[in-house]
Design an enzyme around this catalytic site. Structure first.
Site, PDB file in Angstrom:
ATOM      1  CG  ASP A  34    -115.084  -5.752 -28.601  1.00  0.00           C
ATOM      2  OD1 ASP A  34    -115.666  -6.549 -27.587  1.00  0.00           O
ATOM      3  OD2 ASP A  34    -115.148  -4.871 -28.562  1.00  0.00           O
ATOM      4  CB  SER A 127    -100.327   3.382 -26.490  1.00  0.00           C
ATOM      5  OG  SER A 127    -100.177   4.582 -24.542  1.00  0.00           O
ATOM      6  CE1 TYR A 151    -102.081  -0.711 -23.925  1.00  0.00           C
ATOM      7  CE2 TYR A 151    -101.015   0.753 -22.434  1.00  0.00           C
ATOM      8  CZ  TYR A 151    -102.424  -0.492 -23.637  1.00  0.00           C
ATOM      9  OH  TYR A 151    -102.666   1.330 -24.584  1.00  0.00           O
ATOM     10  CE  LYS A 155    -102.054  -0.982 -27.303  1.00  0.00           C
ATOM     11  NZ  LYS A 155    -102.982  -1.502 -27.922  1.00  0.00           N
ATOM     12  CG  ASN A 207    -106.817   5.282 -16.567  1.00  0.00           C
ATOM     13  OD1 ASN A 207    -107.257   4.798 -17.559  1.00  0.00           O
ATOM     14  ND2 ASN A 207    -105.599   5.809 -17.098  1.00  0.00           N
TER      15      ASN A 207
HETATM   16  P1  NAD Z   1    -111.744  -1.057 -24.665  1.00  0.00           P
HETATM   17  O1  NAD Z   1    -110.849  -1.741 -23.751  1.00  0.00           O
HETATM   18  O2  NAD Z   1    -112.881  -0.585 -23.960  1.00  0.00           O
HETATM   19  O3  NAD Z   1    -112.149  -1.198 -25.900  1.00  0.00           O
HETATM   20  C1  NAD Z   1    -110.833  -2.800 -25.953  1.00  0.00           C
HETATM   21  C2  NAD Z   1    -112.089  -3.438 -26.933  1.00  0.00           C
HETATM   22  O4  NAD Z   1    -111.225  -4.636 -27.533  1.00  0.00           O
HETATM   23  C3  NAD Z   1    -113.282  -3.899 -25.853  1.00  0.00           C
HETATM   24  O5  NAD Z   1    -114.173  -3.424 -26.473  1.00  0.00           O
HETATM   25  C4  NAD Z   1    -112.135  -5.855 -25.867  1.00  0.00           C
HETATM   26  O6  NAD Z   1    -113.416  -6.163 -25.473  1.00  0.00           O
HETATM   27  C5  NAD Z   1    -112.128  -6.132 -26.748  1.00  0.00           C
HETATM   28  N1  NAD Z   1    -111.000  -6.673 -26.988  1.00  0.00           N
HETATM   29  C6  NAD Z   1    -109.611  -7.081 -26.127  1.00  0.00           C
HETATM   30  N2  NAD Z   1    -108.851  -8.545 -26.405  1.00  0.00           N
HETATM   31  C7  NAD Z   1    -109.865  -8.973 -27.654  1.00  0.00           C
HETATM   32  C8  NAD Z   1    -109.617  -9.794 -28.743  1.00  0.00           C
HETATM   33  N3  NAD Z   1    -108.699 -10.836 -28.616  1.00  0.00           N
HETATM   34  N4  NAD Z   1    -110.542 -10.081 -29.368  1.00  0.00           N
HETATM   35  C9  NAD Z   1    -111.957  -9.417 -29.507  1.00  0.00           C
HETATM   36  N5  NAD Z   1    -111.881  -8.261 -28.930  1.00  0.00           N
HETATM   37  C10 NAD Z   1    -111.538  -8.016 -28.484  1.00  0.00           C
HETATM   38  O7  NAD Z   1    -110.340   0.162 -24.468  1.00  0.00           O
HETATM   39  P2  NAD Z   1    -110.296   1.546 -25.373  1.00  0.00           P
HETATM   40  O8  NAD Z   1    -110.228   2.667 -23.715  1.00  0.00           O
HETATM   41  O9  NAD Z   1    -111.546   1.903 -25.756  1.00  0.00           O
HETATM   42  O10 NAD Z   1    -109.281   1.350 -26.230  1.00  0.00           O
HETATM   43  C11 NAD Z   1    -108.970   0.676 -27.271  1.00  0.00           C
HETATM   44  C12 NAD Z   1    -107.725   0.992 -27.529  1.00  0.00           C
HETATM   45  O11 NAD Z   1    -106.897   1.770 -27.713  1.00  0.00           O
HETATM   46  C13 NAD Z   1    -106.465  -0.514 -27.250  1.00  0.00           C
HETATM   47  O12 NAD Z   1    -106.029  -1.107 -28.257  1.00  0.00           O
HETATM   48  C14 NAD Z   1    -105.678   0.065 -25.905  1.00  0.00           C
HETATM   49  O13 NAD Z   1    -104.727  -0.007 -25.336  1.00  0.00           O
HETATM   50  C15 NAD Z   1    -105.406   1.639 -27.337  1.00  0.00           C
HETATM   51  N6  NAD Z   1    -105.365   2.772 -26.221  1.00  0.00           N
HETATM   52  C16 NAD Z   1    -106.121   3.715 -25.059  1.00  0.00           C
HETATM   53  C17 NAD Z   1    -106.332   4.135 -24.100  1.00  0.00           C
HETATM   54  C18 NAD Z   1    -106.832   4.826 -23.029  1.00  0.00           C
HETATM   55  O14 NAD Z   1    -106.523   5.482 -22.672  1.00  0.00           O
HETATM   56  N7  NAD Z   1    -108.061   4.859 -23.865  1.00  0.00           N
HETATM   57  C19 NAD Z   1    -104.572   5.206 -23.934  1.00  0.00           C
HETATM   58  C20 NAD Z   1    -103.996   4.309 -25.606  1.00  0.00           C
HETATM   59  C21 NAD Z   1    -104.119   3.166 -26.374  1.00  0.00           C
HETATM   60  N1  UDP Z   2    -103.598  10.170 -11.166  1.00  0.00           N
HETATM   61  C1  UDP Z   2    -104.208  10.705 -10.071  1.00  0.00           C
HETATM   62  N2  UDP Z   2    -104.867   9.541  -9.235  1.00  0.00           N
HETATM   63  C2  UDP Z   2    -105.155   8.673  -9.963  1.00  0.00           C
HETATM   64  C3  UDP Z   2    -105.535   8.446 -11.404  1.00  0.00           C
HETATM   65  C4  UDP Z   2    -103.767   9.430 -11.558  1.00  0.00           C
HETATM   66  O1  UDP Z   2    -103.330  11.327  -9.221  1.00  0.00           O
HETATM   67  O2  UDP Z   2    -106.114   8.645  -9.399  1.00  0.00           O
HETATM   68  C5  UDP Z   2    -102.737  11.263 -12.000  1.00  0.00           C
HETATM   69  C6  UDP Z   2    -100.740  10.545 -12.008  1.00  0.00           C
HETATM   70  O3  UDP Z   2    -100.215  10.403 -11.552  1.00  0.00           O
HETATM   71  C7  UDP Z   2    -101.263  11.139 -13.679  1.00  0.00           C
HETATM   72  C8  UDP Z   2    -102.476  11.928 -14.210  1.00  0.00           C
HETATM   73  O4  UDP Z   2    -103.202  12.190 -12.918  1.00  0.00           O
HETATM   74  O5  UDP Z   2    -100.065  11.939 -13.718  1.00  0.00           O
HETATM   75  C9  UDP Z   2    -102.824  10.580 -15.413  1.00  0.00           C
HETATM   76  O6  UDP Z   2    -102.782   9.712 -14.444  1.00  0.00           O
HETATM   77  P1  UDP Z   2    -103.860   8.328 -15.594  1.00  0.00           P
HETATM   78  O7  UDP Z   2    -103.745   7.124 -14.989  1.00  0.00           O
HETATM   79  O8  UDP Z   2    -105.596   8.714 -16.326  1.00  0.00           O
HETATM   80  O9  UDP Z   2    -103.241   8.458 -17.303  1.00  0.00           O
HETATM   81  P2  UDP Z   2    -101.346   8.285 -17.256  1.00  0.00           P
HETATM   82  O10 UDP Z   2    -100.226   7.983 -15.826  1.00  0.00           O
HETATM   83  O11 UDP Z   2    -101.639   6.640 -17.680  1.00  0.00           O
HETATM   84  O12 UDP Z   2    -101.126   8.714 -18.694  1.00  0.00           O
END
Ligand code: NAD
Ligand code: UDP
Length: 349
Positions: A34, A127, A151, A155, A207
């Site tokens: 990381d 995602s 973003y 993916k 979020n």
């Molecule tokens: P996060 O930002 O908490 O964790 C990602 C980690 O990757 C961080 O620790 C960051 O320092 C590290 N990182 C980023 N770029 C890097 C690089 N080039 N080299 C080494 N390390 C690097 O995010 P998270 O919520 O834990 O998400 C993890 C993964 O899941 C991500 O790929 C994200 O896109 C995916 N994802 C997250 C969500 C969500 O809602 N949290 C939803 C769908 C997909």
């Molecule tokens: N949302 C909201 N207020 C906020 C953040 C999110 O009403 O400050 C709503 C948003 O419109 C969605 C839901 O909460 O209907 C989840 O949003 P989030 O950003 O957590 O996830 P995503 O939209 O990426 O699925």
């Protein structure tokens, strides 16, 4: 006990740190790579505290091919879970090059190093944002893709690259084919039940769940509910929220599937990780109020650009092939979020 070494990119982050806990508990050796661009190494100290086990940490960027190669040489992982990536939709619209460079180029470097080391088992954090818009809110994995921001497109591009890698193996009839699980997450929330690790967003959260938690604790004055005129049961947006511990358990099940007969001849397959049902914004607020005994100050605001009315997973394939389904409910998700928030009001310090 398991003696496999799993290399976890992005393991210091929100989901990665929870995955490290479950991997260590299951007996895997864990190596984290990381660059700490969106996390703190404190999370990994706490992972080791929770489990009573140690892991190996390299503060390295996955785009640093030489450093990554040295790590593979030294640690000999059998499987990689690839969480490392940037994830803020708004930032990706402002800085698309940063997102494509970090997420797409980073994955290219990682897979090159993996190929060279003949490590070809990969679990990738995809995602639900890869899906296109639909009139039917429940997504199956064969639903057409059509991400609407950089973003999501990063993916989708990575998924394409990984599918191409597997296809290339079929052409060359290699005897060590790629085995890849593309895990499409819905909305991960919650925290480890200890309250020692959780989501620590930089600045003001985008979020819903961390935003609500920060309003409840008094760090933010008011939540804006983005739209109450959607064609949903109460007019607010509906999403499929999934407890982060359930989510990471799906990764352990995916590793087992890659190791067993399902993937014997290789493969690159997508799986939805979600609960299969959704909650509205107002339902989240109500549950938060019930669990915490605090009133959430909110106002109805205009819709947020790009938001769907409703979106939730069809998780049947993950049940069938990964033997996985969610175990925790919304009450658990809110309780654990609140436990983390109250124990760590300033996040990791
Ligand atoms: P996060 O930002 O908490 O964790 C990602 C980690 O990757 C961080 O620790 C960051 O320092 C590290 N990182 C980023 N770029 C890097 C690089 N080039 N080299 C080494 N390390 C690097 O995010 P998270 O919520 O834990 O998400 C993890 C993964 O899941 C991500 O790929 C994200 O896109 C995916 N994802 C997250 C969500 C969500 O809602 N949290 C939803 C769908 C997909
Ligand atoms: N949302 C909201 N207020 C906020 C953040 C999110 O009403 O400050 C709503 C948003 O419109 C969605 C839901 O909460 O209907 C989840 O949003 P989030 O950003 O957590 O996830 P995503 O939209 O990426 O699925």
């Amino acid at each position: 006990m398991n003696s496999q070494t799993v290399l976890v990119t992005g393991g210091a982050g929100y989901i990665g740190s929870h995955a490290c806990v479950e991997l260590l508990k299951a007996g895997y050796h864990v190596v984290v790579v990381d660059n700490l661009s969106n996390s703190k190494s404190e999370s990994l100290l706490r992972v080791q505290h929770i489990t009573g086990k140690s892991l190996t940490f390299y503060q390295v960027d996955i785009r640093d091919k030489q450093a990554l190669t040295e790590i593979f040489d030294k640690e000999s992982p059998t499987t990689v879970i690839h969480f490392a990536g940037l994830k803020a939709v708004g930032e990706s619209c402002e800085q698309p090059q940063l997102y494509y460079h970090n997420n797409v180029f980073g994955t290219l470097v990682l897979t090159e190093v993996m190929s060279n080391a003949n490590v070809k088992q990969l679990v990738f954090s995809s995602s639900a944002t890869v899906y296109g818009e639909s009139t039917f809110p429940q997504y199956t994995e064969d639903f057409p893709l059509g991400a609407i921001n950089p973003y999501g497109r990063s993916k989708a591009m990575i998924e394409d690259i990984l599918r191409d890698l597997y296809a290339a193996d079929k052409i060359s009839q290699t005897n060590s084919p790629w085995k890849i699980a593309l895990l499409r997450y819905f909305n991960p929330i919650g925290a480890h039940e200890s309250g020692m690790i959780g989501e620590d967003p930089n600045g003001i959260p985008n979020n819903l769940m961390p935003y609500v938690a920060q309003v409840a604790i008094g760090k933010l004055p008011q939540l804006s509910v983005f739209g109450d005129d959607y064609p949903t049961r109460d007019g607010t947006g509906i999403r499929d929220y999934i407890h982060v511990v359930d989510l990471v358990k799906g990764h352990l099940n995916a590793i087992q599937a890659l190791n067993n007969h399902c993937f014997e001849a290789g493969g690159c397959k997508a799986y939805n990780l979600g609960a299969g049902k959704g909650y509205s914004v107002l339902e989240i607020i109500k549950t938060f109020e019930q669990v915490t005994g605090k009133l959430i100050n909110y106002k109805i605001s205009p819709r947020r650009t790009g938001d769907l009315a409703e979106c939730f997973a069809n998780p049947d394939l993950a049940l069938k092939e990964l033997n996985w389904k969610v175990e925790k409910d919304l009450h658990d998700m809110v309780t654990d979020t609140w436990n983390w928030q109250t124990k760590n009001p300033q996040g990791y310090i």
